[in-house]
Structures are given as C-alpha cells and as structure tokens.
Write an enzyme that holds these catalytic residues in place. Sequence first.
Site, mmCIF file in Angstrom:
data_model
loop_
_atom_site.group_PDB
_atom_site.id
_atom_site.type_symbol
_atom_site.label_atom_id
_atom_site.label_comp_id
_atom_site.label_asym_id
_atom_site.label_seq_id
_atom_site.Cartn_x
_atom_site.Cartn_y
_atom_site.Cartn_z
ATOM 1 N N CYS A 2 -50.123 56.689 2.907
ATOM 2 C CA CYS A 2 -49.400 55.485 2.502
ATOM 3 C C CYS A 2 -48.981 55.551 1.027
ATOM 4 C CB CYS A 2 -50.215 54.208 2.686
ATOM 5 S SG CYS A 2 -50.922 54.060 4.332
ATOM 6 N N ARG A 27 -45.253 60.042 1.726
ATOM 7 C CA ARG A 27 -46.649 59.692 1.982
ATOM 8 C C ARG A 27 -46.865 59.081 3.353
ATOM 9 N NH1 ARG A 27 -50.279 58.305 -2.196
ATOM 10 N NH2 ARG A 27 -49.782 59.613 -3.966
ATOM 11 N N TRP A 74 -48.774 55.348 6.710
ATOM 12 C CA TRP A 74 -49.168 56.431 7.606
ATOM 13 C C TRP A 74 -50.414 55.889 8.304
ATOM 14 C CZ3 TRP A 74 -53.508 59.523 8.366
ATOM 15 C CH2 TRP A 74 -53.319 60.656 9.174
ATOM 16 N N ASN A 98 -53.392 51.671 -0.151
ATOM 17 C CA ASN A 98 -53.404 53.085 0.219
ATOM 18 C C ASN A 98 -54.864 53.502 0.210
ATOM 19 O OD1 ASN A 98 -53.089 55.896 0.383
ATOM 20 N ND2 ASN A 98 -52.741 56.078 -1.816
ATOM 21 N N GLY A 99 -55.339 54.091 1.326
ATOM 22 C CA GLY A 99 -56.735 54.511 1.413
ATOM 23 C C GLY A 99 -57.337 54.058 2.731
ATOM 24 N N GLU A 478 -50.135 80.873 9.025
ATOM 25 C CA GLU A 478 -49.068 80.041 8.447
ATOM 26 C C GLU A 478 -47.870 79.952 9.403
ATOM 27 O OE1 GLU A 478 -48.835 77.945 6.218
ATOM 28 O OE2 GLU A 478 -46.732 77.814 5.669
ATOM 29 N N LYS A 482 -46.490 76.473 10.944
ATOM 30 C CA LYS A 482 -45.097 76.020 10.800
ATOM 31 C C LYS A 482 -44.513 75.700 12.173
ATOM 32 C CE LYS A 482 -44.961 75.204 7.409
ATOM 33 N NZ LYS A 482 -45.719 75.489 6.217
ATOM 34 N N GLU A 485 -46.189 72.407 13.681
ATOM 35 C CA GLU A 485 -45.869 71.125 13.035
ATOM 36 C C GLU A 485 -44.398 70.753 13.171
ATOM 37 O OE1 GLU A 485 -46.486 70.827 8.731
ATOM 38 O OE2 GLU A 485 -46.180 72.974 8.568
ATOM 39 N N HIS A 501 -62.072 89.371 21.730
ATOM 40 C CA HIS A 501 -63.301 88.568 21.692
ATOM 41 C C HIS A 501 -63.074 87.175 22.265
ATOM 42 C CE1 HIS A 501 -65.194 91.758 19.477
ATOM 43 N NE2 HIS A 501 -64.163 91.772 18.665
ATOM 44 N N LYS A 600 -46.112 64.019 3.864
ATOM 45 C CA LYS A 600 -46.023 65.121 2.906
ATOM 46 C C LYS A 600 -47.278 65.220 2.053
ATOM 47 C CE LYS A 600 -43.808 68.361 0.707
ATOM 48 N NZ LYS A 600 -43.896 69.637 1.446
#
Length: 605
Positions: A2, A27, A74, A98-99, A478, A482, A485, A501, A600
Amino acid sequence: MCGIIGIASNKPVSINIINSLKKLEYRGYDSAGLATLINNFINEKKCSGRVDELEKILFKSPSDGNIGIGHVRWATHGVPNVVNAHPHSSKNVSVVHNGIIENSDELKKELELKGIKFKSQTDTEVITLLITEALKNSEPLVAVFSILKKLKGSFALGIIFKDFPDIIIGARRGSPLAVGFSNNENYLGSDSYALKSMTNKISYLDDGELCILTENSVSFYDSNLKKINKKIHIVSKDENISDKGDYKNFMSKEIFEQPITAKKCVNEYIDSIKKDINIYNFPLEPKKIKKIILIGCGTAYHSCLVAKYWFEELTKIDIEIDIASEFRYRNIKFNSNNLYIFVSQSGETADTAAALDICKKNNVKTCAVVNTIESTIARNSDWVLPIHAGPEIGVASTKAFIGQLIVLYILSLKFSSMREEIDKKIYYQKIKNLEKLPNSIKNTLLLEPDLQLMAKEFLDARGSMFLGRGCSFPIALEGALKLKELSYLHAEGYPAGEMKHGPLALIEEGLPVIVIAPKDKYFEKTLSNMQEVIARGGKIFFFTDNKKELISENIRFGLRITNIDNFLSPILMTIPLQLLAYHVALLKNCDIDKPRNLAKSVTVE
Ligand code: F6R
C-alpha cells in the site's frame, strides 16, 4: 504494501492526491481512495481497481477540501473491493494505513463487545474506531498516541479529523513515512518519490515517531510524545518517467534500456582512464573481511545467488546468502569482521529492511546495493553502492537485476584485487571485458524475433522448467520467476544436477524445458542432464554460447548468445529469458506492467 499520501494546503488538494497516488501505484493497485475535509465533513471517494478509476469518479463528482489523505491498496485483510478500500472513516476520523496490524482480530472483538460495528474486513478499520473512541476523552495527538500502544505489527498512518479541520497526523512503526515541506502546503507520503513533483525538501520519520501537519507548519514528536527536530534532506528532482516512448509498456522499455543501464553502471564504477575500479570508503578493510553475507528477496535474492559464485571464484572470502524473510528470524551469529550486503531495487522491501535493522542492532558493517538512493535501506546502511538503473516501473524487475549483477561483479573483482587474490593481468582483462558488456547486451537484444517464435510454444503448456548449473542455476531461477509472474504459467527453476533427485518425475511429452548452458566448467554435465530430460519427452529450448551444440534433432529450439567472458554469461543469459517471459505474457494478453496479485515494492512482511 500500500501507498499513502496526505496534503495540508491553502488550496484544494484532490488533484495532487491523485497525481501522487499514481506514483505510489507501484506499491499496490487493487483499489484506491481518498478523503478530504469539506465544511467539517469527511468526504470519501473509493473504488476497486486502479487510480485511473478513482480519477474518473472524481471527474464526475469533484471533491474540494484543502486537507486530504489518499491510498493505493495491496490487499492483506479482506478482498480488494470498494468497502475494503482505504481510507477507513468513522463520522469523526479518516485513516489511511500501510502495514499490517497483527492483533486486529483481538482488538476488533474488544470493540465489538462495546457494541461498535465494523463495515469492512480490514485490519485498518480497527485503528479508525480506536481513535474515534479515544477522541471522546482526548485531543487528536494524545488520542492517536494512546491507541498506537495497543497495536501490534507495522504501520505508516495518515489521519484527518472532522472536528480539527486544519491538521493531518502521521505516525510510523515499521513502514516508512516521509514528510515534505513547501510554501503554504505540507505533505505526508510513503516515500519521497510520491512527493517529488511538489517538493524536494523531505524529512523521514523514524520508528515510533509522530507528526502533525498544517498548511504552514510541521511538528515532530518522538515515541514519548516529546517535541523533536528532524533533519531536512534535499532530494533529487523529479524524473519524468511517465513516458513509455514507442514501447507497448514499461517492461519492454526497461528491457531495451539495459545496454544504457549497463553503460551507466560500468562508467560509474570504472575509471576509463586508469582502467581500474573506483570504489572507495569501504566500511571494512577488504583484507580483513572474514565472511560476506548477501541478503535480498525475489529477483534481488537471485542476484545474491549469482554473486556467491563470483565471490567464491575470485576471492577467498567465505560467502553466505540468505532470503531476507528467513534471515530476520534465524539465530545468526554476528561477527564484526563480516560484511552484510543488502540488495534491493526499491530499498523499501520490508523483510530486507528488517534484516538490515537486525544487523545494525548487532553493530556489524552493512552495505546497500540499491537503485533508490533515498530509500530506507540506503539511508540505514553504512555504505551504499547505487546501481544507477533509473526508475523501474514494470513490476517485474529487469534492468535493476542487471544493475545489481554488474555492481556485485565489480565488487567481487575489486575485493579480489585489493586482497591480492587475482592475477593483475586477469583483473585488467576482466575490466576490459566489462567495458564491452553494454554492447553485448545490445546484440543479445537482437535475438528478440527468435524469442517471439519460442514464446508460441508455451501457450498450451501446462508448466515449464528452467535448468542450469553453477552461475546459470540462479539464472534458471530468475527465468522461471519472470515467466510465472508475467504469464501466470507454472515454471520451476532447478540446478540441472538435481533433476534425478525428484523433479524428473514432472517431465512428460512436450513439457517445455529451458536449458541454460554456457561453455563453462559445467557444460558437459549440463548436456548429460539435458539428455535425461530428452529421453523422457521434454521439449528442449537450449540457450548456449557454443555454436556446435546447437544443432541436434532433439533440441526444439537452440539460441546462441555471444559471450565475452564466462563471468559475464549470467548477465547475458538473463536477457533472452526476460524476452521469452515477456512474449509469452504478451501472447496471453496479460497485464505486463502490473501482474495480478503483485506490487513493485513489498513493504509488508
Ligand atoms: C520480481 C521482483 C521481485 C523483487 C523483490 C525484491 O521480478 O521484482 O521479486 O525483486 O520483491 O524487491 P526489491 O529489489 O525492491 O527489494
């Protein structure tokens, strides 16, 4: 996560609140809202979805008021809908938060026993209703101060009051909060970036502190409610980042900016005349460093993983890496001869910032590798190495990752030279190679048409795998991150040697498997692992710098990435993986700059 904003002014504030909320959308973008005070009435406007929606609402029904607060959300507690959107208001008080309030259920029960009714499913409404109760016996600052003691968890708050129409109160614990100063106008914001178009004079609240803003005054209070003075920082000017140019979205712009990112970063740290690395002011004498601990989250953690291989190859320093959310709860044995390096694009990631705080409490030396030099992590570290990538808007990190890798590689080279652990000739050759990197990235971007073709092969896939060994293992992680997401396609990254394995059980006819195999010491081993996948029907996408191995009837697609130095191959191998994820997402019509459920900057635990 947020983002919050508050403006106290001598003129209407809603347009500036909207503009700041647009900057804070990184955010969270589940829902948005604002509240202004008009004639001793709290006027609230909220929507689910993006700030653009809120702007449309405001266009149809404007909201005056010289004092106001705004929020982008968010979702943590409660689905993203209008009711759960902030601000949360009673008749007397309106709050943006926010929190996370960890004991909100407990506090809610206590209030409900008193007959107080809740409208939303959020943790924030508890704060609104606690303040409303406290205001019956105290003035605003004392009321807010008294209820903060009851809250467990983290918060940055902006609060306005129906009966005190000139003030905004701000408070912080855990979540960052900046205060901006201007003429006849003062501001609260989750970060300085949201305030930059209005002012460059910023103070930052520390944990436990509160502030009161009016249009022409700002007062700060410590955690005992004692009035204090705060330092005013002059921050850099606002950069115009809203322009995507000819690109479809910010992510493609940022992918194609990577040669510039690399150039800026290399120019910043390499003296082009002396052909040497110009990093100074070490918090610890490099020869005395016993161990380096690299800490980050998500993509930033992947850059720590790559750096581990570089430091181990180039120096004799012990290296440990950790995910910040794990590090902060482990029983760490701190040592003053260790260097703790925190990697973060935003510099605001809650877990990374908390891990840094723990290091500070244990009096060890810290270093921040960050993109945002005015961020919490940068401000709180002993030593800052900026990556110079410029603002990154796309939620999926691309150019910041490349910047992080370059800085960490340069640091590993510098340490190895200062500790006399690298042959001078090799050291200077590696610097020469680094200078060629921006151009090599540029050439690698020319492979885009091949990746567009490959992307089509992922459209009907049920999942995918990314394999690599050595430095290519974190790059496989990575690449998988990518893809998942951006395109919401299941993707797993594995060290190729681990396949037998367990994960080999997932291979079935036609499953896309990306094998990252530069011609390094792991090359032959990776080829054997690839054969095991081929034997079980996996559809191979083979990324290498070795032309010879590309042609094989068992390889569905081969891609040759021209390499200049084995140490730089993780950087170059990343580029096609970004493009692949991007094109799969584009074909699937996904929201590339704002993937679902993400933000972000992850400012909650
Ligand atoms: C993935 C991504 C995230 C971030 C992570 C840490 O594309 O962007 O995994 O890397 O949230 O963020 P920072 O680097 O801001 O600490």
